[in-house]
Design a protein around this motif. Structure first.
Motif, mmCIF file in Angstrom:
data_model
loop_
_atom_site.group_PDB
_atom_site.id
_atom_site.type_symbol
_atom_site.label_atom_id
_atom_site.label_comp_id
_atom_site.label_asym_id
_atom_site.label_seq_id
_atom_site.Cartn_x
_atom_site.Cartn_y
_atom_site.Cartn_z
ATOM 1 N N ARG A 18 26.508 51.682 -6.855
ATOM 2 C CA ARG A 18 26.961 50.514 -6.076
ATOM 3 C C ARG A 18 28.316 50.794 -5.426
ATOM 4 N N MET A 19 29.176 51.549 -6.107
ATOM 5 C CA MET A 19 30.461 51.926 -5.503
ATOM 6 C C MET A 19 30.248 52.829 -4.295
ATOM 7 N N VAL A 20 29.284 53.746 -4.392
ATOM 8 C CA VAL A 20 28.947 54.580 -3.241
ATOM 9 C C VAL A 20 28.468 53.703 -2.091
ATOM 10 N N GLY A 21 27.614 52.723 -2.407
ATOM 11 C CA GLY A 21 27.135 51.803 -1.376
ATOM 12 C C GLY A 21 28.272 51.034 -0.727
ATOM 13 N N ALA A 22 29.245 50.606 -1.528
ATOM 14 C CA ALA A 22 30.400 49.889 -0.981
ATOM 15 C C ALA A 22 31.223 50.799 -0.082
ATOM 16 N N TYR A 23 31.386 52.050 -0.479
ATOM 17 C CA TYR A 23 32.111 53.011 0.345
ATOM 18 C C TYR A 23 31.410 53.212 1.686
ATOM 19 N N LEU A 24 30.094 53.309 1.647
ATOM 20 C CA LEU A 24 29.339 53.576 2.867
ATOM 21 C C LEU A 24 29.387 52.417 3.862
ATOM 22 N N LYS A 25 29.674 51.217 3.389
ATOM 23 C CA LYS A 25 29.755 50.075 4.299
ATOM 24 C C LYS A 25 30.900 50.228 5.289
ATOM 25 N N ASP A 26 31.960 50.902 4.862
ATOM 26 C CA ASP A 26 33.137 51.047 5.713
ATOM 27 C C ASP A 26 33.309 52.456 6.278
ATOM 28 N N ALA A 27 32.517 53.396 5.788
ATOM 29 C CA ALA A 27 32.670 54.786 6.221
ATOM 30 C C ALA A 27 31.663 55.119 7.324
ATOM 31 N N ARG A 28 32.057 56.000 8.221
ATOM 32 C CA ARG A 28 31.131 56.477 9.245
ATOM 33 C C ARG A 28 30.427 57.713 8.713
ATOM 34 N N VAL A 29 29.238 57.498 8.165
ATOM 35 C CA VAL A 29 28.445 58.584 7.608
ATOM 36 C C VAL A 29 27.064 58.556 8.245
ATOM 37 N N ASP A 30 26.638 59.691 8.787
ATOM 38 C CA ASP A 30 25.353 59.771 9.476
ATOM 39 C C ASP A 30 24.189 60.052 8.532
ATOM 40 N N LEU A 31 24.473 60.703 7.416
ATOM 41 C CA LEU A 31 23.421 61.119 6.492
ATOM 42 C C LEU A 31 24.009 61.227 5.096
ATOM 43 N N VAL A 32 23.218 60.821 4.082
ATOM 44 C CA VAL A 32 23.588 61.015 2.682
ATOM 45 C C VAL A 32 22.621 62.028 2.078
ATOM 46 N N ILE A 33 23.149 63.025 1.391
ATOM 47 C CA ILE A 33 22.344 64.000 0.658
ATOM 48 C C ILE A 33 22.584 63.793 -0.831
ATOM 49 N N HIS A 34 21.497 63.659 -1.588
ATOM 50 C CA HIS A 34 21.584 63.534 -3.051
ATOM 51 C C HIS A 34 20.914 64.758 -3.662
ATOM 52 N N LEU A 35 21.633 65.421 -4.580
ATOM 53 C CA LEU A 35 21.182 66.703 -5.110
ATOM 54 C C LEU A 35 20.591 66.609 -6.516
ATOM 55 N N GLY A 36 20.160 65.419 -6.902
ATOM 56 C CA GLY A 36 19.388 65.349 -8.126
ATOM 57 C C GLY A 36 20.085 64.775 -9.340
ATOM 58 N N ASP A 37 19.225 64.554 -10.246
ATOM 59 C CA ASP A 37 19.580 63.859 -11.487
ATOM 60 C C ASP A 37 20.257 62.515 -11.190
ATOM 61 N N TYR A 38 19.462 61.525 -10.813
ATOM 62 C CA TYR A 38 18.004 61.510 -10.798
ATOM 63 C C TYR A 38 17.495 61.125 -9.422
ATOM 64 N N TYR A 39 16.266 61.563 -9.123
ATOM 65 C CA TYR A 39 15.664 61.386 -7.803
ATOM 66 C C TYR A 39 15.560 59.920 -7.406
ATOM 67 N N SER A 40 15.275 59.048 -8.380
ATOM 68 C CA SER A 40 15.068 57.628 -8.078
ATOM 69 C C SER A 40 16.370 56.846 -7.951
ATOM 70 N N ASP A 41 17.497 57.470 -8.259
ATOM 71 C CA ASP A 41 18.771 56.747 -8.227
ATOM 72 C C ASP A 41 19.159 56.277 -6.835
ATOM 73 N N THR A 42 18.559 56.843 -5.818
ATOM 74 C CA THR A 42 18.958 56.526 -4.437
ATOM 75 C C THR A 42 18.286 55.263 -3.895
ATOM 76 N N GLY A 43 17.471 54.616 -4.718
ATOM 77 C CA GLY A 43 16.728 53.452 -4.223
ATOM 78 C C GLY A 43 17.620 52.391 -3.608
ATOM 79 N N LEU A 44 18.750 52.104 -4.237
ATOM 80 C CA LEU A 44 19.663 51.092 -3.717
ATOM 81 C C LEU A 44 20.192 51.492 -2.349
ATOM 82 N N LEU A 45 20.595 52.753 -2.198
ATOM 83 C CA LEU A 45 21.149 53.212 -0.921
ATOM 84 C C LEU A 45 20.082 53.192 0.172
#
Length: 207
Positions: A18-45
């Motif tokens: 959720r903190m990552v999600g809050a950061y992304l609301k104000d940051a200019r990011v074109d793509l997020v890469i998640h490198l695992g553990d765990y694959y399903s953790d990105t559902g919120l984003l």
């Protein structure tokens, strides 16, 4: 210029996600890469509409699914990028998973992104730019703070930086020019290897 946020090892810590999600609301990011553990953790984003490319971790149930690539190649602005959870082969690998050792030795990538150790770093090895964003898990911190990486990429150069969430400045930043790296070999299409064609948004697509 494309900006990529790289995160890893969230280990089902929804508070930090959720903190990552809050950061992304104000940051200019074109793509997020998640490198695992765990694959399903990105559902919120993903639910919040962030563009995301991911690979599973070695202890993730998704790692045993042959329909989900455990390691993959993408291309951004002409840079070949290899995504893997571990920086070396693992005994949970599937038979046709690309071997990180081969990628390191053969020049198949310009950037080598990995997690697993929970220790953030940027270094050069065999002409590769190797980047570990660290981890985003309070319960699995292994003595390291919560960190992520930002990559600012254009055709000629990449700026790689390591950050703690909501800090104003990175604690490490390195700049690399494409001309200073050894040319990456052309990737050959094969099982779980992706030759990505840059689209209108400047990203390679495998999703």
């Amino acid at each position: 210029m494309k900006r990529i946020m790289v995160i890893s090892d969230t280990h089902e810590d929804m508070a930090t996600i959720r903190m990552v999600g809050a950061y992304l609301k104000d940051a200019r990011v074109d793509l997020v890469i998640h490198l695992g553990d765990y694959y399903s953790d990105t559902g919120l984003l993903e639910h919040e509409g962030h563009r995301l490319i991911k690979v599973p971790g070695t202890w993730d149930p998704h790692y045993y699914d042959p329909n989900i690539p455990n390691r993959r190649f993408i291309t951004v602005a002409g840079w070949n990028i290899f995504l893997t959870h571990t920086p070396e082969s693992h005994y949970n690998d599937l038979a046709d998973d690309p071997k990180p050792e081969t990628v390191m030795q053969s020049g198949q990538a310009d950037l080598f992104l990995f997690g697993h150790t929970h220790r953030a770093e940027i270094r050069r090895r065999n002409g590769l730019i190797m980047i570990n964003p660290g981890h985003m898990s309070c319960d699995e911190n292994r003595g390291y703070p919560l960190t992520f990486a930002l990559l600012d990429i254009d055709v000629q150069s990449v700026s790689a930086s390591l950050w703690q969430l909501f800090h104003d400045d990175p604690f490490l930043r390195k700049q690399y020019d494409k001309s200073s790296l050894k040319p990456a070999e052309n990737l050959r299409r094969g099982t779980k290897r992706e030759i990505c064609i840059t689209g209108e948004n400047g990203f390679a697509g495998g999703e």
